[in-house]
Scaffold this active site. Structure first.
Site, PDB file in Angstrom:
ATOM      1  N   CYS A 172       0.822  -1.218   0.000  1.00 27.80           N
ATOM      2  CA  CYS A 172       0.000   0.000   0.000  1.00 27.80           C
ATOM      3  C   CYS A 172       0.854   1.266   0.000  1.00 27.80           C
ATOM      4  O   CYS A 172       0.667   2.158  -0.841  1.00 27.80           O
ATOM      5  CB  CYS A 172      -0.971  -0.024   1.173  1.00 27.80           C
ATOM      6  SG  CYS A 172      -0.219  -0.412   2.765  1.00 27.80           S
TER       7      CYS A 172
HETATM    8  N1  LIG Z   1      -4.383  -4.199   5.512  1.00 20.71           N
HETATM    9  C1  LIG Z   1      -3.913  -3.564   4.441  1.00 20.71           C
HETATM   10  O1  LIG Z   1      -4.197  -2.363   4.242  1.00 20.71           O
HETATM   11  C2  LIG Z   1      -3.028  -4.272   3.456  1.00 20.71           C
HETATM   12  C3  LIG Z   1      -2.603  -3.557   2.315  1.00 20.71           C
HETATM   13  C4  LIG Z   1      -1.790  -4.200   1.373  1.00 20.71           C
HETATM   14  C5  LIG Z   1      -1.385  -5.497   1.590  1.00 20.71           C
HETATM   15  N2  LIG Z   1      -1.778  -6.159   2.725  1.00 20.71           N
HETATM   16  C6  LIG Z   1      -1.291  -7.535   2.884  1.00 20.71           C
HETATM   17  O2  LIG Z   1      -2.414  -8.425   2.824  1.00 20.71           O
HETATM   18  C7  LIG Z   1      -2.162  -9.547   3.688  1.00 20.71           C
HETATM   19  C8  LIG Z   1      -3.319  -9.641   4.678  1.00 20.71           C
HETATM   20  O3  LIG Z   1      -3.323  -8.436   5.431  1.00 20.71           O
HETATM   21  P1  LIG Z   1      -4.550  -8.028   6.356  1.00 20.71           P
HETATM   22  O4  LIG Z   1      -4.298  -6.619   6.730  1.00 20.71           O
HETATM   23  O5  LIG Z   1      -5.834  -8.396   5.733  1.00 20.71           O
HETATM   24  O6  LIG Z   1      -4.285  -8.978   7.630  1.00 20.71           O
HETATM   25  P2  LIG Z   1      -5.330  -9.517   8.721  1.00 20.71           P
HETATM   26  O7  LIG Z   1      -6.491  -8.607   8.793  1.00 20.71           O
HETATM   27  O8  LIG Z   1      -4.528  -9.764   9.943  1.00 20.71           O
HETATM   28  O9  LIG Z   1      -5.799 -10.917   8.098  1.00 20.71           O
HETATM   29  C9  LIG Z   1      -4.912 -11.988   7.900  1.00 20.71           C
HETATM   30  C10 LIG Z   1      -5.697 -13.138   7.309  1.00 20.71           C
HETATM   31  O10 LIG Z   1      -4.793 -14.217   7.072  1.00 20.71           O
HETATM   32  C11 LIG Z   1      -5.345 -15.395   7.675  1.00 20.71           C
HETATM   33  N3  LIG Z   1      -4.240 -16.259   8.122  1.00 20.71           N
HETATM   34  C12 LIG Z   1      -3.296 -15.988   9.050  1.00 20.71           C
HETATM   35  N4  LIG Z   1      -2.448 -17.023   9.183  1.00 20.71           N
HETATM   36  C13 LIG Z   1      -2.898 -17.963   8.327  1.00 20.71           C
HETATM   37  C14 LIG Z   1      -2.463 -19.277   8.019  1.00 20.71           C
HETATM   38  N5  LIG Z   1      -1.405 -19.825   8.616  1.00 20.71           N
HETATM   39  N6  LIG Z   1      -3.161 -19.947   7.095  1.00 20.71           N
HETATM   40  C15 LIG Z   1      -4.254 -19.427   6.491  1.00 20.71           C
HETATM   41  N7  LIG Z   1      -4.705 -18.197   6.729  1.00 20.71           N
HETATM   42  C16 LIG Z   1      -4.036 -17.481   7.649  1.00 20.71           C
HETATM   43  C17 LIG Z   1      -6.186 -14.908   8.834  1.00 20.71           C
HETATM   44  O11 LIG Z   1      -7.136 -15.902   9.158  1.00 20.71           O
HETATM   45  P3  LIG Z   1      -7.792 -15.989  10.651  1.00 20.71           P
HETATM   46  O12 LIG Z   1      -8.727 -14.799  10.763  1.00 20.71           O
HETATM   47  O13 LIG Z   1      -8.524 -17.280  10.630  1.00 20.71           O
HETATM   48  O14 LIG Z   1      -6.631 -15.920  11.605  1.00 20.71           O
HETATM   49  C18 LIG Z   1      -6.816 -13.669   8.214  1.00 20.71           C
HETATM   50  O15 LIG Z   1      -7.926 -14.037   7.420  1.00 20.71           O
HETATM   51  C19 LIG Z   1      -0.812  -9.292   4.381  1.00 20.71           C
HETATM   52  O16 LIG Z   1       0.209  -9.963   3.687  1.00 20.71           O
HETATM   53  C20 LIG Z   1      -0.638  -7.783   4.238  1.00 20.71           C
HETATM   54  O17 LIG Z   1       0.708  -7.384   4.243  1.00 20.71           O
HETATM   55  C21 LIG Z   1      -2.605  -5.583   3.652  1.00 20.71           C
END
Ligand SMILES: NC(=O)c1ccc[n+]([C@@H]2O[C@H](COP(=O)([O-])OP(=O)(O)OC[C@H]3O[C@@H](n4cnc5c(N)ncnc54)[C@H](OP(=O)(O)O)[C@@H]3O)[C@@H](O)[C@H]2O)c1
Length: 357
Positions: free
Chosen positions: A160
């Protein structure tokens, strides 16, 4: 062009994964998305609308623990990984081997050189395979890599912060207007959803509300992506000094970048360069001399608002970019990339206006 796709989202309970689900349920060429979450955490009976009730009303979206067999049984051909970097690093090789189109939202496959990749400290079981997969990955900013994205099997969706800073600076560095020997300085403010749903200490209401604070000073992982892509655009090494700040808003990211100009240029000349560079881009809104980007205007969208000013007194260009960190910074850009990979109009399912006021 495919008529319909069967998408799946891994990490659908997270912020980026849920935003993907929200967009995909309205995609006219996509079947109902298969939604996966962490193995065993949700159980097979949980539904996405129990967690996020505002998507209910269409019969529910079951959340399934991730299994390769389920992926095959459901005929998934487009896989979005909205998972932590380590999980994506481990799973993408198998997903590519299964012949599905993969869009990974993590940082696992964004960096081309080993020197940059070292910042993630991955312990690949099979480094030769990892290098082979890395060679196939296309960095997921359509405004930079549209032609390669149309042929890609694996997209490394851009970070982002990196997306906003690259979009703010690329017209300037590509045109050779920046003096690369004297520092580019970028300051960004991000809403709290940028840290994901599973945050720990320091992200509770009391810590975040009515508070502003810098973090990861000099060491944020996205610096490597910014330098990789801006160096490629400049044809010479680019170094970026970057400081992110956490601000008490839910969504939104604003980047302010100060770059030393290589020669004299007026605001109108710089704006004309931006207008020319982005004139065909459906998701880049170039603001004129009377307007500055603001996060509200892009909330809930895949739009990046950009503009630039010449600071004649200091000989610098000040470039700005506002995005929704979950939109152009994550899920929106992922759907835009998927549309390109699959031969759909790249704006499909992304045609929404911002939520301001
Ligand atoms: N947030 C942003 O603005 C943003 C922007 C760009 C990129 N990203 C990237 O997108 C990805 C997700 O970010 P997020 O912000 O959405 O994080 P998040 O809200 O913490 O969600 C993480 C997700 O991954 C799942 N997860 C965690 N460990 C896992 C495993 N071992 N196997 C399968 N699923 C697993 C979690 O499932 P549970 O709920 O069941 O634990 C949850 O659904 C990251 O790599 C982040 O760097 C995020």
């Amino acid at each position: 062009m495919r008529q319909t796709i069967q998408p799946a989202v891994v990490g659908a309970t997270g912020y980026a994964g849920f935003e993907l689900a929200r967009l995909l349920v309205r995609h006219p060429h996509a079947k109902k998305p298969v939604l996966f979450t962490r193995n065993g955490e949700a159980g097979t009976t949980a539904k996405l609308d129990e967690l996020y009730p505002h998507v209910s009303g269409n019969g529910g979206y079951p959340l399934e623990p991730f299994r390769w067999e389920t992926l095959r049984a459901k005929g998934v051909n487009v896989l979005f990984l909205a998972t932590p970097h380590e999980v994506s690093r481990e799973w993408v090789p198998e997903a590519v081997a299964q012949g599905v189109h993969v869009i990974d939202l993590s940082g696992a496959w964004r960096l081309e050189t080993p020197e940059y990749r070292a910042i993630y400290d991955f312990k690949d079981e099979n480094p030769v395979l990892a290098d082979k997969i890395m060679a196939q990955a296309v960095y997921g900013i359509p405004e930079l890599h549209r032609t390669e994205l149309k042929q890609a099997a694996l997209v490394a969706n851009a970070g982002c912060y990196a997306t906003s800073i690259i979009l703010a600076l690329v017209p300037l560095v590509r045109a050779g207007l920046v003096d690369l020997n004297h520092g580019i300085v970028c300051d960004s403010k991000s809403g709290v959803s940028g840290a994901g749903r599973a945050t720990g200490e320091g992200f509770d209401f009391v810590s975040v509300n009515e508070n502003l604070r810098p973090y990861a000073v000099t060491g944020h992982k996205h610096i490597a992506e910014m330098e990789q892509e801006l160096s490629a655009a400049a044809g010479a090494p680019v170094r970026v000094s970057f400081v992110p700040h956490l601000v008490p808003v839910t969504r939104g990211l604003l980047a302010t970048c100060s770059a030393p100009l290589a020669g004299a240029a007026s605001t109108e000349e710089l704006l004309e360069l931006f207008r020319h560079r982005y004139k065909e881009e459906p998701f880049i809104r170039v603001l004129g001399p009377g307007q500055l980007p603001a996060t509200k205007g892009v909330t809930g969208t895949n739009v990046a608002e950009v503009t630039v000013r010449a600071d004649a007194r200091t000989g610098r260009a000040i470039a700005f970019c506002a995005i929704d960190n979950l939109g152009k910074g994550a899920a929106g850009q992922a759907v835009q990339n998927a549309n390109l990979m699959l031969g759909f109009d790249e704006t499909t399912a992304l045609d929404t206006a911002g939520l301001a006021p």
